[in-house]
Design a protein around this motif. Structure first.
Motif, PDB file in Angstrom:
ATOM      1  N   UNK A 176      -7.200   4.889  -4.142  1.00  0.00           N
ATOM      2  CA  UNK A 176      -7.963   5.271  -5.329  1.00  0.00           C
ATOM      3  C   UNK A 176      -7.479   6.603  -5.908  1.00  0.00           C
ATOM      4  N   UNK A 177      -7.538   6.706  -7.214  1.00  0.00           N
ATOM      5  CA  UNK A 177      -7.063   7.891  -7.921  1.00  0.00           C
ATOM      6  C   UNK A 177      -7.630   9.179  -7.323  1.00  0.00           C
ATOM      7  N   UNK A 178      -8.947   9.220  -7.077  1.00  0.00           N
ATOM      8  CA  UNK A 178      -9.559  10.462  -6.597  1.00  0.00           C
ATOM      9  C   UNK A 178      -9.054  10.863  -5.218  1.00  0.00           C
ATOM     10  N   UNK A 179      -8.593   9.888  -4.444  1.00  0.00           N
ATOM     11  CA  UNK A 179      -7.979  10.188  -3.145  1.00  0.00           C
ATOM     12  C   UNK A 179      -6.519  10.569  -3.319  1.00  0.00           C
ATOM     13  N   UNK A 180      -5.811   9.840  -4.179  1.00  0.00           N
ATOM     14  CA  UNK A 180      -4.371  10.058  -4.365  1.00  0.00           C
ATOM     15  C   UNK A 180      -4.052  11.474  -4.845  1.00  0.00           C
ATOM     16  N   UNK A 181      -4.884  12.021  -5.738  1.00  0.00           N
ATOM     17  CA  UNK A 181      -4.589  13.350  -6.306  1.00  0.00           C
ATOM     18  C   UNK A 181      -4.806  14.470  -5.291  1.00  0.00           C
ATOM     19  N   UNK A 182      -5.483  14.169  -4.186  1.00  0.00           N
ATOM     20  CA  UNK A 182      -5.722  15.181  -3.147  1.00  0.00           C
ATOM     21  C   UNK A 182      -4.631  15.180  -2.082  1.00  0.00           C
ATOM     22  N   UNK A 183      -3.776  14.162  -2.101  1.00  0.00           N
ATOM     23  CA  UNK A 183      -2.739  14.033  -1.079  1.00  0.00           C
ATOM     24  C   UNK A 183      -1.501  14.855  -1.432  1.00  0.00           C
ATOM     25  N   UNK A 184      -0.932  15.502  -0.436  1.00  0.00           N
ATOM     26  CA  UNK A 184       0.360  16.169  -0.640  1.00  0.00           C
ATOM     27  C   UNK A 184       1.459  15.118  -0.724  1.00  0.00           C
ATOM     28  N   UNK A 185       2.657  15.557  -1.062  1.00  0.00           N
ATOM     29  CA  UNK A 185       3.779  14.625  -1.091  1.00  0.00           C
ATOM     30  C   UNK A 185       4.008  13.989   0.263  1.00  0.00           C
ATOM     31  N   UNK A 186       3.987  14.820   1.319  1.00  0.00           N
ATOM     32  CA  UNK A 186       4.230  14.297   2.673  1.00  0.00           C
ATOM     33  C   UNK A 186       3.131  13.338   3.113  1.00  0.00           C
ATOM     34  N   UNK A 187       1.888  13.644   2.763  1.00  0.00           N
ATOM     35  CA  UNK A 187       0.779  12.753   3.120  1.00  0.00           C
ATOM     36  C   UNK A 187       0.905  11.408   2.402  1.00  0.00           C
ATOM     37  N   UNK A 188       1.339  11.462   1.141  1.00  0.00           N
ATOM     38  CA  UNK A 188       1.559  10.228   0.377  1.00  0.00           C
ATOM     39  C   UNK A 188       2.675   9.414   1.009  1.00  0.00           C
ATOM     40  N   UNK A 189       3.770  10.093   1.366  1.00  0.00           N
ATOM     41  CA  UNK A 189       4.879   9.418   2.058  1.00  0.00           C
ATOM     42  C   UNK A 189       4.382   8.701   3.310  1.00  0.00           C
ATOM     43  N   UNK A 190       3.544   9.378   4.080  1.00  0.00           N
ATOM     44  CA  UNK A 190       3.075   8.836   5.356  1.00  0.00           C
ATOM     45  C   UNK A 190       2.254   7.562   5.150  1.00  0.00           C
ATOM     46  N   UNK A 191       1.361   7.585   4.177  1.00  0.00           N
ATOM     47  CA  UNK A 191       0.518   6.417   3.901  1.00  0.00           C
ATOM     48  C   UNK A 191       1.369   5.241   3.418  1.00  0.00           C
ATOM     49  N   UNK A 192       2.307   5.525   2.518  1.00  0.00           N
ATOM     50  CA  UNK A 192       3.174   4.466   1.985  1.00  0.00           C
ATOM     51  C   UNK A 192       4.054   3.887   3.094  1.00  0.00           C
ATOM     52  N   UNK A 193       4.633   4.761   3.896  1.00  0.00           N
ATOM     53  CA  UNK A 193       5.512   4.316   4.984  1.00  0.00           C
ATOM     54  C   UNK A 193       4.756   3.422   5.957  1.00  0.00           C
ATOM     55  N   UNK A 194       3.543   3.821   6.299  1.00  0.00           N
ATOM     56  CA  UNK A 194       2.720   3.022   7.214  1.00  0.00           C
ATOM     57  C   UNK A 194       2.438   1.639   6.633  1.00  0.00           C
ATOM     58  N   UNK A 195       2.168   1.598   5.324  1.00  0.00           N
ATOM     59  CA  UNK A 195       1.919   0.301   4.665  1.00  0.00           C
ATOM     60  C   UNK A 195       3.170  -0.573   4.718  1.00  0.00           C
ATOM     61  N   UNK A 196       4.320   0.010   4.432  1.00  0.00           N
ATOM     62  CA  UNK A 196       5.569  -0.768   4.453  1.00  0.00           C
ATOM     63  C   UNK A 196       5.831  -1.350   5.852  1.00  0.00           C
ATOM     64  N   UNK A 197       5.616  -0.548   6.877  1.00  0.00           N
ATOM     65  CA  UNK A 197       5.831  -1.020   8.253  1.00  0.00           C
ATOM     66  C   UNK A 197       5.002  -2.277   8.518  1.00  0.00           C
ATOM     67  N   UNK A 198       3.763  -2.247   8.060  1.00  0.00           N
ATOM     68  CA  UNK A 198       2.856  -3.372   8.312  1.00  0.00           C
ATOM     69  C   UNK A 198       3.160  -4.583   7.430  1.00  0.00           C
ATOM     70  N   UNK A 199       3.883  -4.359   6.314  1.00  0.00           N
ATOM     71  CA  UNK A 199       4.220  -5.455   5.403  1.00  0.00           C
ATOM     72  C   UNK A 199       5.557  -6.121   5.721  1.00  0.00           C
TER      73      UNK A 199
END
Length: 206
Positions: A176-199
């Motif tokens: 969600x937008x309100x969560x995404x804007x609070x994430x740092x670049x590294x935190x965003x990378x981590x969430x995306x990477x975790x999703x890719x691993x599971x996909x």
């Protein structure tokens, strides 16, 4: 460009009226971030899939009147394009960031892939996290939340992929937008990477 995460300004691009004005803002504000994400994740996706993955940032070149409501970078094992191939996406609508594994309607082998999904449904029910979401149409922001779906709902999506020309299948996460804007670049990378691993298992089913 160093990716420092998404900001309110990135999401506000989709509130700008008119194709030219919205595209100008999108190119200036969002596209450099998509390019940075493209460069960052292409090597790890190549490693995880076993195929060389190439990033493709959406250009929205075919549009002549309606401004885009979302934008993305896609990754496929084809240098020239991604739409005919199983691929991964990172992108955003005004309301959220999305991370997808996708097989969209241009893919010539989606009927065969739908059959493989159907045969492997019990494994898919086990390995895909329940907080993930599914979609049958990449042009709409609405999704099916996996935890709220029955086995029959998922089967319906898989069967539709085999029988309906315009059918698609997408699986992934929404931030969600309100969560995404609070994430740092590294935190965003981590969430995306975790999703890719599971996909990755969905990609390897093809």
């Amino acid at each position: 460009m160093k990716f420092n995460g998404f900001t309110e300004k990135d999401f506000d691009v989709f509130t700008i009226d008119g194709l030219d004005d919205r595209m100008e803002a999108l190119i200036k504000t969002v596209r450099p971030k998509l390019e940075a994400l493209g460069e960052h994740f292409a090597p790890s996706l190549s490693s995880m899939t076993g195929d060389e993955m190439f990033p493709h940032v959406a250009k929205h070149a075919r549009r002549s009147v309606n401004p885009p409501d979302d934008t993305w970078v896609a990754y496929a094992n084809n240098k020239r394009g991604y739409k005919k191939h199983p691929h991964f996406q990172i992108g955003l609508w005004e309301t959220h960031v999305f991370v997808w594994f996708a097989m969209i309607y241009e893919a010539p082998n989606k009927e065969e892939y739908g059959c493989k999904l159907e045969k492997n449904i019990d494994r898919i029910l086990e390995i895909i996290p329940k907080n993930f979401v599914w979609s049958g149409d990449h042009t709409k922001p609405g999704v099916h939340i996996f935890s709220e779906m029955k086995k029959e709902d998922l089967l319906s999506l898989f069967e539709r992929l085999q029988t309906v020309k315009k059918a698609e299948i997408l699986c992934g996460i929404q931030i969600p937008r309100d969560q995404a804007v609070k994430l740092s670049g590294d935190e965003t990378f981590e969430i995306i990477s975790d999703a890719f691993v599971k996909l990755i298992p969905l990609y390897k089913l093809q």
